[in-house]
Design a protein around this motif. Structure first.
Motif, PDB file in Angstrom:
ATOM      1  N   GLY A 111       1.193  -0.987  -0.149  1.00 32.53           N
ATOM      2  CA  GLY A 111      -0.068  -0.215   0.124  1.00 32.53           C
ATOM      3  C   GLY A 111       1.331   1.068   0.080  1.00 32.53           C
ATOM      4  O   GLY A 111       0.454   2.863  -0.833  1.00 32.53           O
ATOM      5  N   LEU A 112       1.825   1.244   0.941  1.00 35.16           N
ATOM      6  CA  LEU A 112       2.852   2.610   1.185  1.00 35.16           C
ATOM      7  C   LEU A 112       3.724   2.698  -0.496  1.00 35.16           C
ATOM      8  O   LEU A 112       3.817   3.419  -0.745  1.00 35.16           O
ATOM      9  CB  LEU A 112       3.787   1.821   2.081  1.00 35.16           C
ATOM     10  N   ASP A 113       3.589   1.557  -0.997  1.00 33.88           N
ATOM     11  CA  ASP A 113       4.723   1.608  -2.161  1.00 33.88           C
ATOM     12  C   ASP A 113       4.045   2.020  -3.416  1.00 33.88           C
ATOM     13  O   ASP A 113       4.470   2.887  -3.805  1.00 33.88           O
ATOM     14  CB  ASP A 113       5.478  -0.111  -3.090  1.00 33.88           C
ATOM     15  N   THR A 114       2.470   2.171  -3.587  1.00 31.77           N
ATOM     16  CA  THR A 114       1.681   2.323  -3.967  1.00 31.77           C
ATOM     17  C   THR A 114       1.706   3.663  -5.001  1.00 31.77           C
ATOM     18  O   THR A 114       1.470   4.295  -5.141  1.00 31.77           O
ATOM     19  CB  THR A 114       0.358   1.330  -3.537  1.00 31.77           C
ATOM     20  N   LEU A 115       1.296   4.118  -3.227  1.00 27.89           N
ATOM     21  CA  LEU A 115       0.818   5.128  -2.349  1.00 27.89           C
ATOM     22  C   LEU A 115       2.849   6.383  -2.874  1.00 27.89           C
ATOM     23  O   LEU A 115       1.602   7.838  -3.301  1.00 27.89           O
ATOM     24  CB  LEU A 115       0.633   6.040  -1.393  1.00 27.89           C
ATOM     25  N   LEU A 116       3.255   6.248  -2.420  1.00 29.90           N
ATOM     26  CA  LEU A 116       4.395   6.935  -2.717  1.00 29.90           C
ATOM     27  C   LEU A 116       5.523   6.020  -3.651  1.00 29.90           C
ATOM     28  O   LEU A 116       6.611   7.155  -3.813  1.00 29.90           O
ATOM     29  CB  LEU A 116       4.933   7.375  -0.980  1.00 29.90           C
ATOM     30  N   GLY A 117       5.702   5.698  -3.625  1.00 28.69           N
ATOM     31  CA  GLY A 117       6.545   5.207  -4.159  1.00 28.69           C
ATOM     32  C   GLY A 117       8.355   5.433  -4.072  1.00 28.69           C
ATOM     33  O   GLY A 117       8.336   5.020  -3.047  1.00 28.69           O
ATOM     34  N   ASP A 118       8.964   5.987  -4.653  1.00 34.58           N
ATOM     35  CA  ASP A 118      10.331   5.831  -4.224  1.00 34.58           C
ATOM     36  C   ASP A 118      10.716   7.623  -4.059  1.00 34.58           C
ATOM     37  O   ASP A 118      11.695   8.569  -4.203  1.00 34.58           O
ATOM     38  CB  ASP A 118      11.578   6.253  -5.007  1.00 34.58           C
ATOM     39  N   GLU A 119       8.996   8.203  -3.802  1.00 39.53           N
ATOM     40  CA  GLU A 119       9.346   9.734  -2.693  1.00 39.53           C
ATOM     41  C   GLU A 119      10.181  10.105  -2.573  1.00 39.53           C
ATOM     42  O   GLU A 119       9.928   9.452  -1.052  1.00 39.53           O
ATOM     43  CB  GLU A 119       8.068  10.369  -3.085  1.00 39.53           C
TER      44      GLU A 119
END
Length: 628
Positions: A111-119
């Motif tokens: 979920g966190l990866d989808t939301l913010l990726g590598d930002e």
């Protein structure tokens, strides 16, 4: 001219007064409402197109801001329990804290990866104790009108009794099964609360703003409206007005901190297998060979297909009502039970295939034979719960309940979304001739299935291989239900037959029917799995229980698709009343399975797996050739 100059000066003065207020990051204030920010992106549109996520700022304290998504952005189940029989019997895994739930693990990883990726701004996220970095709000927060601006009171009769707790969902969330109330278009969403120790219910904010209690469900009735906490000392407001129409945009200014993704490493292994017995065979992962223990979390390369053997998710009709039957096992333990001890492997591959050796039907009329294998149509849910996405349907039991029973099976699979293939009576106008075709990561796989193949079928199989090639299939797999039952080695005619099928264009042969495993052989760099054994089988005779998950990984190299690895995860199947296969962890037991998959003699132009296979269960390939 003077008027324009004066107007310009006044406008500049107004900006000087207004801009600081517009750039204020504050929490909810009565009479002023909320400040809004834009952060990250998430699938919004029905087709999954991503859009920036809108958040409202709930509180700002000690340079920390608590944010809440304005919309319900996704649908997820709290425990991911979809098995109605498990729910009905209350035999699901119970939890005492939110941190024990699968939702906690999912939100703080995928979920966190989808939301913010590598930002970069991800480094400014602050972990909430027992909640993680991305989380639903607590129940008490939704009841705190003064601090967060929501509505007081837990219950209300009128539809709009608590409008400040209502939310609308994105088209993406609705397309994924989120319930929407017709009266006002609102959707329910989860909040974090456990009703009581050892209990199983979570707080649920209903469509009308009520805070209720939701148990596990096989229907996606709730969605996710998520919160996170930002360290304001590490960010600046980069633009926007802080309104819902023109939210603030943020810029990360702080030094790189420990990545927020680090939390994911600690939560990914929290998922318990529903119904898994504590006494099931296990061993410390560090003591096992390369492919033993928990399914390794490795960087994905290529496309991996898993093949398992005979799966009869039912019983011979005369044993259906027995206390030790497969039907009784499902009724007692739920649909997730049969594959529960190996599901982690089947979830991590790209496609799992099984030989479905049962008829899904309610019909009673059957053929005149000793064993007619039948499963209630709802048993198809076991395939779904086990992450089995495709099945071969042709074998010596597919017509046990005549053609109408076979059609029932196909319809049941179609309704459940399980892919299938197989040719039965292909020369008969009323026969069935289904080829399978799947595209995965740019590689197209084709599937042909025949039962009890005869010499006259060779040309038919070759024609179907060519038909799949004509439809641009990169890899063609031929499934053959053949061989002598309970014999641990193939018959000489099968060796000759397999060579001919490979020469006709097949990239791999997947065999089953003997109910025991048989050796793996290579011909022209193509694997032949003569028999993959029983996997989970009702009405099972006393046979060698060795089995396995046979995984093949293909990659596209310089435009061409090549087989890169064949890996066997050694398992042992169980008969009544358990029926679950489990991975072997003892090194000696694992090697015994690998030895059964290796012939002691050499066939002409066929190759045994390399010597290293006896230790690792892995065969690697390069440029279409098996490596030593």
């Amino acid at each position: 001219m003077k008027r324009k100059l004066i107007a310009g000066i006044l406008w500049v003065l107004c900006l000087a007064v207004l801009l600081p207020a517009q750039a204020e990051m504050r929490g909810y204030a009565r009479g002023q409402g909320y400040v809004y920010v834009q952060l990250g992106s998430y699938p919004y549109e029905k087709d999954g197109t991503e859009k920036p996520v809108l958040w409202r700022v709930l509180t700002v304290e000690n340079d920390q801001a608590l944010l809440l998504t304005e919309y319900i952005i996704d649908t997820k189940q709290i425990i991911f329990e979809t098995d109605p029989k498990v729910i009905e019997n209350h035999s699901f895994r119970r939890i005492e804290t939110y941190a024990e739930s699968d939702l906690y693990a999912w939100l703080n990883s995928e979920g966190l990866d989808t939301l913010l990726g590598d930002e970069e701004i991800r480094a400014a996220l602050m972990e909430e104790p027992e909640l993680g970095l991305l989380f639903p709000l607590r129940q008490e927060q939704y009841l705190d009108e003064d601090t967060y601006g929501f509505s007081k009171g837990q219950w209300g009769e009128a539809l709009n009794a608590y409008p400040k707790r209502q939310a609308v969902s994105t088209p993406y969330a609705q397309a994924n099964g989120l319930y929407v109330e017709r009266a006002n278009g609102k959707s329910p969403y989860w909040c974090v609360a456990i009703k009581g120790a050892k209990d199983y219910k979570f707080g649920l904010v209903g469509y009308n703003g009520h805070i209720s209690w939701g148990a596990y469900t096989n229907k996606k009735v709730a969605g996710l409206r998520l919160g996170l906490k930002l360290n304001l000392a590490q960010i600046d407001i980069d633009g926007g007005l802080g309104t819902q129409e023109q939210p603030y945009t943020l810029r990360y200014t702080g030094k790189a901190a420990e990545p927020a993704a680090a939390l994911a490493e600690t939560v990914l292994d929290q998922t318990a297998v529903p119904g898994a017995a504590e006494e099931s065979p296990a061993a410390p992962a560090e003591a096992l060979p390369e492919s033993a223990g928990e399914a390794p979390a490795v960087e994905k390369t290529g496309v991996t297909l898993s093949f398992v053997g005979d799966c009869s998710i039912g019983d011979s009709i005369q044993y259906k009502g027995s206390e030790t039957s497969y039907h009784k096992c499902i009724d007692t333990n739920g649909y997730a039970w049969p594959f529960s001890l190996v599901r982690e492997y089947l979830e991590q591959d790209d496609l799992t295939l099984a030989n479905l050796e049962v008829v899904f039907t309610k019909r009673a009329k059957h053929t005149d034979k000793l064993y007619n294998l039948v499963g209630d149509p709802d048993h198809v849910q076991a395939l779904i719960e086990g992450s089995v996405e495709m099945v071969n349907t042709v074998n010596n039991h597919c017509m046990d309940f005549l053609d109408s029973g076979y059609v029932d099976t196909l319809n049941t699979l179609d309704e459940a979304g399980i892919l299938h293939f197989g040719s039965v009576y292909p020369t008969n106008p009323e026969g069935h001739d289904d080829l399978g075709m799947v595209d995965i990561d740019g590689i197209r796989f084709g599937f042909v299935g025949f039962s009890y193949p005869q010499d006259s079928d060779q040309k038919r199989i070759a024609n179907r291989i060519q038909k799949l090639r004509d439809q641009d299939c990169d890899v063609v797999i031929v499934s053959l239900h053949w061989g002598r039952e309970t014999f641990m080695t193939p018959e000489p005619w099968q060796v000759t037959y397999a060579k001919q099928i490979i020469s006709a264009g097949a990239d791999m042969i997947w065999g089953h029917h003997p109910h025991v495993i048989q050796p793996i052989q290579m011909y022209q760099g193509k694997p032949i799995l003569f028999s993959t054994g029983n996997f989970t089988f009702g009405t099972m005779s006393r046979v060698d229980p060795s089995t396995g998950i046979f995984q093949l990984t293909y990659e596209r190299v310089n435009g061409a698709v090549e087989l890169k690895e064949l890996r066997v995860i050694p398992c042992q199947t169980q008969g009544s009343p358990d029926f679950r296969p489990y991975e072997l962890t003892d090194p000696a037991e694992r090697q015994a399975v690998f030895a059964k998959l290796t012939l002691k003699k050499e066939y002409n132009n066929l190759s045994n797996p390399p010597a290293s296979f006896l230790e690792s269960g892995i065969i690697r390939f390069e440029n279409g050739q098996m490596l030593p």
